[in-house]
Motif scaffolding. Structure first.
Motif, mmCIF file in Angstrom:
data_model
loop_
_atom_site.group_PDB
_atom_site.id
_atom_site.type_symbol
_atom_site.label_atom_id
_atom_site.label_comp_id
_atom_site.label_asym_id
_atom_site.label_seq_id
_atom_site.Cartn_x
_atom_site.Cartn_y
_atom_site.Cartn_z
ATOM 1 N N MET A 1 0.844 -1.181 0.000
ATOM 2 C CA MET A 1 0.000 0.000 0.000
ATOM 3 C C MET A 1 0.885 1.238 0.000
ATOM 4 O O MET A 1 1.913 1.273 0.649
ATOM 5 N N TYR A 2 0.445 2.231 -0.727
ATOM 6 C CA TYR A 2 1.168 3.495 -0.780
ATOM 7 C C TYR A 2 0.453 4.526 0.069
ATOM 8 O O TYR A 2 -0.772 4.600 0.071
ATOM 9 N N ASP A 3 1.224 5.309 0.793
ATOM 10 C CA ASP A 3 0.654 6.408 1.574
ATOM 11 C C ASP A 3 1.507 7.636 1.318
ATOM 12 O O ASP A 3 2.565 7.811 1.917
ATOM 13 N N PHE A 4 1.066 8.453 0.393
ATOM 14 C CA PHE A 4 1.779 9.681 0.057
ATOM 15 C C PHE A 4 1.043 10.834 0.706
ATOM 16 O O PHE A 4 -0.045 11.204 0.271
ATOM 17 N N ALA A 5 1.621 11.359 1.754
ATOM 18 C CA ALA A 5 1.002 12.455 2.488
ATOM 19 C C ALA A 5 1.965 13.640 2.508
ATOM 20 O O ALA A 5 2.864 13.696 3.342
ATOM 21 N N PRO A 6 1.791 14.578 1.584
ATOM 22 C CA PRO A 6 2.705 15.710 1.545
ATOM 23 C C PRO A 6 2.522 16.637 2.745
ATOM 24 O O PRO A 6 1.425 16.765 3.276
ATOM 25 N N ASP A 7 3.601 17.249 3.147
ATOM 26 C CA ASP A 7 3.580 18.234 4.217
ATOM 27 C C ASP A 7 3.020 19.538 3.643
ATOM 28 O O ASP A 7 3.603 20.103 2.718
ATOM 29 N N PRO A 8 1.896 20.034 4.162
ATOM 30 C CA PRO A 8 1.295 21.245 3.598
ATOM 31 C C PRO A 8 2.149 22.499 3.744
ATOM 32 O O PRO A 8 1.913 23.492 3.059
ATOM 33 N N SER A 9 3.162 22.456 4.587
ATOM 34 C CA SER A 9 4.006 23.640 4.778
ATOM 35 C C SER A 9 5.182 23.704 3.794
ATOM 36 O O SER A 9 5.946 24.669 3.807
ATOM 37 N N LEU A 10 5.323 22.695 2.943
ATOM 38 C CA LEU A 10 6.445 22.677 2.001
ATOM 39 C C LEU A 10 6.338 23.797 0.977
ATOM 40 O O LEU A 10 5.245 24.137 0.522
ATOM 41 N N ALA A 11 7.479 24.344 0.594
ATOM 42 C CA ALA A 11 7.521 25.302 -0.509
ATOM 43 C C ALA A 11 7.155 24.552 -1.786
ATOM 44 O O ALA A 11 7.389 23.348 -1.908
ATOM 45 N N LYS A 12 6.573 25.273 -2.752
ATOM 46 C CA LYS A 12 6.102 24.617 -3.980
ATOM 47 C C LYS A 12 7.167 23.785 -4.681
ATOM 48 O O LYS A 12 6.878 22.651 -5.064
ATOM 49 N N PRO A 13 8.384 24.289 -4.877
ATOM 50 C CA PRO A 13 9.364 23.450 -5.583
ATOM 51 C C PRO A 13 9.603 22.097 -4.895
ATOM 52 O O PRO A 13 9.698 21.070 -5.569
ATOM 53 N N GLU A 14 9.655 22.076 -3.583
ATOM 54 C CA GLU A 14 9.855 20.822 -2.861
ATOM 55 C C GLU A 14 8.609 19.944 -2.943
ATOM 56 O O GLU A 14 8.700 18.728 -3.096
ATOM 57 N N ARG A 15 7.442 20.541 -2.857
ATOM 58 C CA ARG A 15 6.189 19.784 -2.983
ATOM 59 C C ARG A 15 6.156 19.090 -4.349
ATOM 60 O O ARG A 15 5.812 17.915 -4.455
ATOM 61 N N TYR A 16 6.540 19.819 -5.408
ATOM 62 C CA TYR A 16 6.549 19.222 -6.744
ATOM 63 C C TYR A 16 7.645 18.173 -6.893
ATOM 64 O O TYR A 16 7.440 17.161 -7.567
ATOM 65 N N ARG A 17 8.777 18.378 -6.247
ATOM 66 C CA ARG A 17 9.822 17.354 -6.290
ATOM 67 C C ARG A 17 9.296 16.063 -5.682
ATOM 68 O O ARG A 17 9.478 14.970 -6.224
ATOM 69 N N GLN A 18 8.594 16.178 -4.559
ATOM 70 C CA GLN A 18 8.023 14.996 -3.910
ATOM 71 C C GLN A 18 6.896 14.381 -4.744
ATOM 72 O O GLN A 18 6.753 13.156 -4.806
ATOM 73 N N LEU A 19 6.101 15.221 -5.398
ATOM 74 C CA LEU A 19 5.041 14.717 -6.271
ATOM 75 C C LEU A 19 5.631 13.899 -7.417
ATOM 76 O O LEU A 19 5.167 12.789 -7.708
ATOM 77 N N VAL A 20 6.661 14.409 -8.062
ATOM 78 C CA VAL A 20 7.296 13.695 -9.167
ATOM 79 C C VAL A 20 7.920 12.398 -8.669
ATOM 80 O O VAL A 20 7.812 11.349 -9.327
ATOM 81 N N ALA A 21 8.538 12.421 -7.483
ATOM 82 C CA ALA A 21 9.119 11.194 -6.925
ATOM 83 C C ALA A 21 8.038 10.157 -6.635
ATOM 84 O O ALA A 21 8.224 8.968 -6.904
ATOM 85 N N ALA A 22 6.906 10.598 -6.113
ATOM 86 C CA ALA A 22 5.802 9.675 -5.840
ATOM 87 C C ALA A 22 5.255 9.098 -7.150
ATOM 88 O O ALA A 22 4.979 7.893 -7.246
ATOM 89 N N ALA A 23 5.104 9.947 -8.159
ATOM 90 C CA ALA A 23 4.627 9.473 -9.467
ATOM 91 C C ALA A 23 5.608 8.477 -10.069
ATOM 92 O O ALA A 23 5.202 7.475 -10.669
ATOM 93 N N ASP A 24 6.891 8.740 -9.900
ATOM 94 C CA ASP A 24 7.911 7.818 -10.392
ATOM 95 C C ASP A 24 7.763 6.465 -9.702
ATOM 96 O O ASP A 24 7.771 5.415 -10.346
ATOM 97 N N ALA A 25 7.595 6.486 -8.386
ATOM 98 C CA ALA A 25 7.465 5.239 -7.628
ATOM 99 C C ALA A 25 6.234 4.448 -8.066
ATOM 100 O O ALA A 25 6.286 3.220 -8.165
ATOM 101 N N LEU A 26 5.134 5.132 -8.349
ATOM 102 C CA LEU A 26 3.896 4.450 -8.713
ATOM 103 C C LEU A 26 3.874 3.956 -10.155
ATOM 104 O O LEU A 26 3.198 2.970 -10.455
ATOM 105 N N THR A 27 4.575 4.638 -11.057
ATOM 106 C CA THR A 27 4.457 4.302 -12.482
ATOM 107 C C THR A 27 5.647 3.537 -13.052
ATOM 108 O O THR A 27 5.538 2.975 -14.135
ATOM 109 N N ALA A 28 6.767 3.510 -12.339
ATOM 110 C CA ALA A 28 7.961 2.827 -12.844
ATOM 111 C C ALA A 28 7.660 1.358 -13.117
ATOM 112 O O ALA A 28 7.157 0.643 -12.247
ATOM 113 N N GLY A 29 7.910 0.941 -14.330
ATOM 114 C CA GLY A 29 7.740 -0.453 -14.688
ATOM 115 C C GLY A 29 6.312 -0.877 -14.984
ATOM 116 O O GLY A 29 6.079 -2.020 -15.366
ATOM 117 N N GLU A 30 5.343 0.024 -14.824
ATOM 118 C CA GLU A 30 3.946 -0.327 -15.110
ATOM 119 C C GLU A 30 3.626 0.058 -16.549
ATOM 120 O O GLU A 30 3.665 1.239 -16.894
#
Length: 160
Positions: A1-30
């Motif tokens: 199970m995946y639980d991606f819970a971003p920290d709402p206090s993150l600056a946008k660039p870091e939030r997007y870095r984490q979003l892309v990393a989460a997307a990579d984890a979910l889509t790699a190899g699928e």
């Protein structure tokens, strides 16, 4: 199970870095593009505040066709060059619209939408889909949002 819970206090660039990393984890190899779009639409909804729609339109036989999304029911088909999504697809360029009511030819799928960000997904220079984000807030999106979603589109280019 995946639980991606971003920290709402993150600056946008870091939030997007984490979003892309989460997307990579979910889509790699699928290999299933619909599954990948569905998971990424859910991630967009989890990671980005103040949205009323987040998802994909796929390029199918020369027009955009609704793909996986989170939000209210949406327009199913959008001709190239029409509305914000059709303009992004026909020009192959990000559309950052602070006030959708000022955009010529805006297609109002949800009357609550006030601003929109649409980023084309390019594979070998050809638009294969667009990532569409709508917000009920005017001027919700800025250049940090555009850069973050463009990074996501680059990641997804060979996965959807």
């Amino acid at each position: 199970m995946y639980d991606f819970a971003p920290d709402p206090s993150l600056a946008k660039p870091e939030r997007y870095r984490q979003l892309v990393a989460a997307a990579d984890a979910l889509t790699a190899g699928e290999p299933d593009s619909v599954a990948n779009m569905a998971n990424v639409a859910a991630l967009l909804w989890e990671f980005l505040p103040d949205l009323n729609w987040a998802g994909f339109y796929r390029m199918v036989e020369g027009e955009l066709v609704l793909g996986p999304f989170v939000g209210r029911p949406a327009c199913i088909r959008i001709p190239l060059g029409k509305g914000v999504c059709g303009t992004a697809a026909s020009q192959g360029e990000t559309q950052l619209v602070k006030d959708v009511h000022a955009f010529p030819g805006h297609i109002a799928c949800d009357a609550a939408s006030q601003s929109e960000l649409v980023v084309p997904v390019l594979r070998a220079g050809t638009v294969t889909a667009v990532i569409d984000l709508d917000s009920p807030l005017t001027a919700r999106f800025d250049h940090d949002d555009a850069a973050g979603i463009e990074a996501l589109a680059r990641l997804l280019a060979d996965r959807i």
